[in-house]
Design a protein around this motif. Sequence first.
Motif, PDB file in Angstrom:
ATOM      1  N   ALA A   1     -21.058  -8.168  46.492  1.00  0.00           N
ATOM      2  CA  ALA A   1     -21.955  -8.701  45.471  1.00  0.00           C
ATOM      3  C   ALA A   1     -23.404  -8.587  45.927  1.00  0.00           C
ATOM      4  O   ALA A   1     -24.305  -8.282  45.130  1.00  0.00           O
ATOM      5  CB  ALA A   1     -21.600 -10.157  45.158  1.00  0.00           C
TER       6      ALA A   1
ATOM      7  N   THR B   1     -14.920 -11.746  44.368  1.00  0.00           N
ATOM      8  CA  THR B   1     -13.819 -10.890  43.928  1.00  0.00           C
ATOM      9  C   THR B   1     -13.272 -10.116  45.121  1.00  0.00           C
ATOM     10  O   THR B   1     -14.025  -9.474  45.848  1.00  0.00           O
ATOM     11  CB  THR B   1     -14.294  -9.898  42.844  1.00  0.00           C
ATOM     12  OG1 THR B   1     -14.731 -10.641  41.706  1.00  0.00           O
ATOM     13  CG2 THR B   1     -13.160  -8.969  42.434  1.00  0.00           C
TER      14      THR B   1
ATOM     15  N   SER C   1     -23.502 -21.168  36.243  1.00  0.00           N
ATOM     16  CA  SER C   1     -23.987 -20.190  37.220  1.00  0.00           C
ATOM     17  C   SER C   1     -25.109 -20.777  38.061  1.00  0.00           C
ATOM     18  O   SER C   1     -25.153 -20.580  39.285  1.00  0.00           O
ATOM     19  CB  SER C   1     -24.476 -18.934  36.494  1.00  0.00           C
ATOM     20  OG  SER C   1     -24.989 -17.990  37.401  1.00  0.00           O
TER      21      SER C   1
ATOM     22  N   ARG D   1     -14.417  -4.579  38.797  1.00  0.00           N
ATOM     23  CA  ARG D   1     -14.892  -5.916  39.177  1.00  0.00           C
ATOM     24  C   ARG D   1     -15.159  -6.058  40.664  1.00  0.00           C
ATOM     25  O   ARG D   1     -15.443  -7.145  41.148  1.00  0.00           O
ATOM     26  CB  ARG D   1     -13.869  -6.974  38.747  1.00  0.00           C
ATOM     27  CG  ARG D   1     -13.583  -6.984  37.262  1.00  0.00           C
ATOM     28  CD  ARG D   1     -12.727  -8.179  36.857  1.00  0.00           C
ATOM     29  NE  ARG D   1     -11.380  -8.126  37.422  1.00  0.00           N
ATOM     30  CZ  ARG D   1     -10.915  -8.967  38.337  1.00  0.00           C
ATOM     31  NH1 ARG D   1     -11.685  -9.928  38.806  1.00  0.00           N
ATOM     32  NH2 ARG D   1      -9.678  -8.864  38.783  1.00  0.00           N
TER      33      ARG D   1
ATOM     34  N   ASP E   1     -18.253  -7.917  41.835  1.00  0.00           N
ATOM     35  CA  ASP E   1     -18.489  -9.257  41.313  1.00  0.00           C
ATOM     36  C   ASP E   1     -18.345 -10.285  42.437  1.00  0.00           C
ATOM     37  O   ASP E   1     -17.550 -10.108  43.370  1.00  0.00           O
ATOM     38  CB  ASP E   1     -17.498  -9.598  40.191  1.00  0.00           C
ATOM     39  CG  ASP E   1     -17.732  -8.764  38.951  1.00  0.00           C
ATOM     40  OD1 ASP E   1     -18.796  -8.116  38.868  1.00  0.00           O
ATOM     41  OD2 ASP E   1     -16.846  -8.743  38.077  1.00  0.00           O
TER      42      ASP E   1
ATOM     43  N   ASP F   1     -29.419 -13.298  42.738  1.00  0.00           N
ATOM     44  CA  ASP F   1     -29.043 -13.496  41.344  1.00  0.00           C
ATOM     45  C   ASP F   1     -30.074 -14.304  40.578  1.00  0.00           C
ATOM     46  O   ASP F   1     -30.200 -14.183  39.357  1.00  0.00           O
ATOM     47  CB  ASP F   1     -27.670 -14.176  41.255  1.00  0.00           C
ATOM     48  CG  ASP F   1     -26.530 -13.195  41.447  1.00  0.00           C
ATOM     49  OD1 ASP F   1     -26.828 -11.997  41.619  1.00  0.00           O
ATOM     50  OD2 ASP F   1     -25.361 -13.616  41.451  1.00  0.00           O
TER      51      ASP F   1
END
Length: 354
Positions: free
Chosen positions: A333, A315, A141, A309, A312, A206
């Motif tokens: 996201a 996606t 990640s 999802r 995400d 993130d």
Amino acid sequence: MAASTLELVGRFLDQTREYAVILIGLDARITAWLGAAPLVFGYTSDEAVGESSGLLFTPEDRAKGLDTHELEIAKSTGRAEDDRWHVRKDGTRIWVTGSVQAVTDEEGRFLGFVKVARDRTDLQARIERQEQQVAGQQAASRRTHAFLRTLGHEMRNPLTPLTNAAHIIRKVSTDRHLDRVAEIIDAQVSALQRMADDLMDVARLDMGKVRLQCQRTDLRQVLDEACTTFRAAANAKRLTLVGLLPRGALVADVDLARFQQVIHNLLTNAIRYTPAGGSVWLKATQEEDEVVIKVEDTGVGISSEMLPRLFDLFTRDPGAAELEPSGLGVGLAVVKSVVELHGGSVQARRSRPG
């Protein structure tokens, strides 16, 4: 005839292949070696009885005094948990789970200790594998986020020359065809700029590197302005964009630029994936102490498998990908990360297939 309690206990100790039962005296020496103790630890009863209970501990734990500390805890509190590495006779280490119970007589005098242990090396191995997998995923990640930041930055570099080129074409050209070319360049540069910004934003969000600059804001006014801004894009696709907003203010502490980014991404998606002749609604209300905002449309729909999802990174619903192949699956996201950074939540629902 029913077996007596002592018979049941005796047969259990004879038959169990999992639970080692070890009796320990007040001097910390083993007085009985029962149950699966020989199988678990590799010592026979003759070899174990009379030895210190520290026989089973690793050298480093003995050096720390953890073998006697375990008994002291049991004597003080009645019981001590014992989940640690122990050592078999052949030197191999096993992960043992169990406990030590202090035993007293009717007058509360200590008689000794009972240690019940179970070899769960298999469980510990699974835990370590999972921890390694998690560590690997976290490392992957981090590499992904670093790549996204770099990609977003590198995408920006050629955009300024392209914008300047389109500006020069419009300035020096009298050919309407070239003007159209300049418009196309501007539109594509804007799309690439948003894509680069989203890539960099999702990486920074993130990684927790975004700090909100919150201020008291009337969200109703911001949403009304968003409807006005996006109405031209909706009209260009022959869509009806309707804002259903309350008359009163919807006050909340938000980072205005980030909040506008959320609404931009949601309305952009709704307009992009709604066929001509459809409708898009921007709704808002207040429920207790929360502002609830909904973007609804008569678009291509979301499959049941995709709903959990949808927010995400990278996606995209297959149906949406067929309609608009150029999307990366980044915008939603960003929406999720920004909303959660504000202490809110986001979800997707559908009324029916399609």
